[in-house]
Write an enzyme that holds these catalytic residues in place. Sequence first.
Site, short mmCIF file in Angstrom:
data_model
loop_
_atom_site.label_atom_id
_atom_site.label_comp_id
_atom_site.label_asym_id
_atom_site.label_seq_id
_atom_site.Cartn_x
_atom_site.Cartn_y
_atom_site.Cartn_z
N HIS A 229 -15.52 27.01 -16.26
CA HIS A 229 -15.55 25.58 -15.38
C HIS A 229 -16.68 25.46 -14.33
O HIS A 229 -16.98 24.69 -13.59
CB HIS A 229 -14.24 25.37 -14.76
CG HIS A 229 -13.92 24.20 -14.37
ND1 HIS A 229 -13.46 23.61 -13.14
CD2 HIS A 229 -13.90 22.80 -15.21
CE1 HIS A 229 -13.26 22.52 -13.18
NE2 HIS A 229 -13.37 21.98 -14.37
N LYS A 231 -20.27 24.78 -12.49
CA LYS A 231 -21.46 23.88 -12.70
C LYS A 231 -22.36 24.41 -11.67
O LYS A 231 -22.52 24.55 -10.41
CB LYS A 231 -21.01 22.62 -12.30
CG LYS A 231 -20.10 21.89 -13.10
CD LYS A 231 -18.93 22.22 -12.59
CE LYS A 231 -17.73 21.07 -13.42
NZ LYS A 231 -16.17 21.42 -13.13
N ASP A 236 -36.31 28.03 -9.99
CA ASP A 236 -37.09 29.08 -9.33
C ASP A 236 -36.72 30.06 -8.60
O ASP A 236 -37.43 30.57 -7.59
CB ASP A 236 -38.42 28.10 -8.62
CG ASP A 236 -39.16 27.29 -9.54
OD1 ASP A 236 -39.37 27.87 -10.80
OD2 ASP A 236 -39.91 26.26 -8.95
N HIS A 405 -12.59 13.14 -8.27
CA HIS A 405 -12.84 14.32 -9.15
C HIS A 405 -13.28 15.32 -8.26
O HIS A 405 -13.46 16.50 -8.52
CB HIS A 405 -13.70 14.25 -10.10
CG HIS A 405 -13.67 15.32 -11.16
ND1 HIS A 405 -14.86 16.11 -11.32
CD2 HIS A 405 -13.05 15.63 -12.07
CE1 HIS A 405 -14.62 16.97 -12.35
NE2 HIS A 405 -13.43 16.83 -12.76
N LYS A 407 -13.50 18.45 -5.37
CA LYS A 407 -12.88 19.56 -5.12
C LYS A 407 -13.39 20.06 -3.86
O LYS A 407 -14.05 20.87 -3.52
CB LYS A 407 -12.88 20.78 -6.19
CG LYS A 407 -12.63 20.19 -7.70
CD LYS A 407 -14.05 19.78 -8.20
CE LYS A 407 -13.81 19.76 -9.76
NZ LYS A 407 -12.71 19.14 -10.20
N ASP A 412 -10.24 22.57 10.38
CA ASP A 412 -10.49 22.85 11.81
C ASP A 412 -11.92 22.56 12.43
O ASP A 412 -12.37 23.05 13.46
CB ASP A 412 -10.05 24.17 12.39
CG ASP A 412 -8.42 24.62 12.28
OD1 ASP A 412 -7.80 23.28 12.13
OD2 ASP A 412 -7.99 25.52 12.55
#
Length: 487
Positions: A229, A231, A236, A405, A407, A412
């Site tokens: 999952h 990404k 470079d 979508h 996440k 704090d």
Amino acid sequence: MDFIESIPPLVINIVKAAYVLAMLMIVFLVMLENRSPLKAIPWMLVLLFVPVLGVVFYIFFGQNLRKEKIIRRKGLKNHDLVSKIAHAQSHKLADGVMDDLPSLETHKKLIQLFLNNSSSILTIGNQVDVLNNGEETFNAILTALRQAQHSIHLQYYIFDEDEIGNQILDILKEKAIEGVEVRMIVDDVGSWELKRSFFSQMKTYGIEVYSFLTVRFPSLTSKVNYRNHRKIVVVDGETGFLGGLNVADRYIKGNPAYGTWRDMHLRITGDAVNALQSVFFVDWYFVSQQDIADPKYFPHKKPAGDKLVQIVTSGPDSDWPGIMMGYYQAIATAQKYVYITTPYFMPGESVLMALKASAMSGVDVRIIIPEKSDAYFTALCTKSYIKEMLAAGVKFYFYQPGFLHSKMMVVDDEVCTIGTTNMDFRSFEQNFEVNAFIYDRDKAQEVRRYFCNDLHQSVLIDAEEWRKRPRWQKAKESFARLFSPLL
């Protein structure tokens, strides 16, 4: 019918007995895995009450392969070096040698946890840019790709050959012609719509591209449930990207069924990019059997900023559910607030209890989820948790403009995390995931401001109104929750 009636009763009884024995053996094997009862019981119910389909589902989705280490990292040059650095940092942290780092004492336990559970080294001198939507994210990625000089590494769960996907592919082809090394990993299930011609076309340009955990019956059917999952983009060895966005037009143009497709991503420069590069190369070894550790992919870096960052991974290749443990630790030790955005909410008992305990002890716990979801059954399951969370004092919000979508979690004004990990069983314990944990007050406050912007576009769920919903709706949600460890 005549054929069945012609079978001797003794044969039928033997077949029945063999079938029952086989079912009991499978149930016994599930028990022997010593899973949490919350995870074992749903599978046993499926196997017992939907016996034929249950066995098929278990073969494809139910086997626990964490102990098998379907990707064995030990022995890989990059992983072994990172492990040695993490081990040394852990000792230095325990001995107080690193106490001169800014704000280290506040985050010491969380940093130590990641050093021990996933060998996630602490990096300093980083610049971190929050990319708050699809347009910002892809503009930044396209710019970095165009500036590539010697290497481009990409890894995506979903890569669509749509407008933005083809823009990226065109740049990759141009760079490959220029002599830039291009390596690419796509998840075989997430990117199942990619045709064989896509892979052959990439190879004609000298681009190395592999599918992760290719699903072909029957050899890898047991691993269809363990998806990559992550990404990741690394250019470079200097610039890295990670977060929630796959490559698809919906992240920019939205979706007719859901409206805006809201997500967040990160651009990082500094030592954390080397850690992200190592994550890519571990997965690259698995798909290609190439153990790459050339120093040219890990260039020495001058400080790009002052942010402390840990790149944290979890998945079936690790001994511990590292990211889940980090979420638990951050939530359980929060003093003022915990703010979370997640598309799905099925966090498991440990994180669930940490959220309740924090809220009941006076911590301001707020969670934004989408009102419209791309997964009907998962959305039902998510809603089954809301009543008990509201009762504990957790504030839940429905995001209105479209599908959320993102996440993200911020705690704090001290620590924030953005990555690929949803708050559900699959992300915490089954998928290969990667998050950046950032220990910086200014960056945490920036992420909090983005959260508050989303909050202003969300509706607070009222406990009394939620209680008055139709019983049939509650019944559907309760039924879906029985299968939450399987979703």
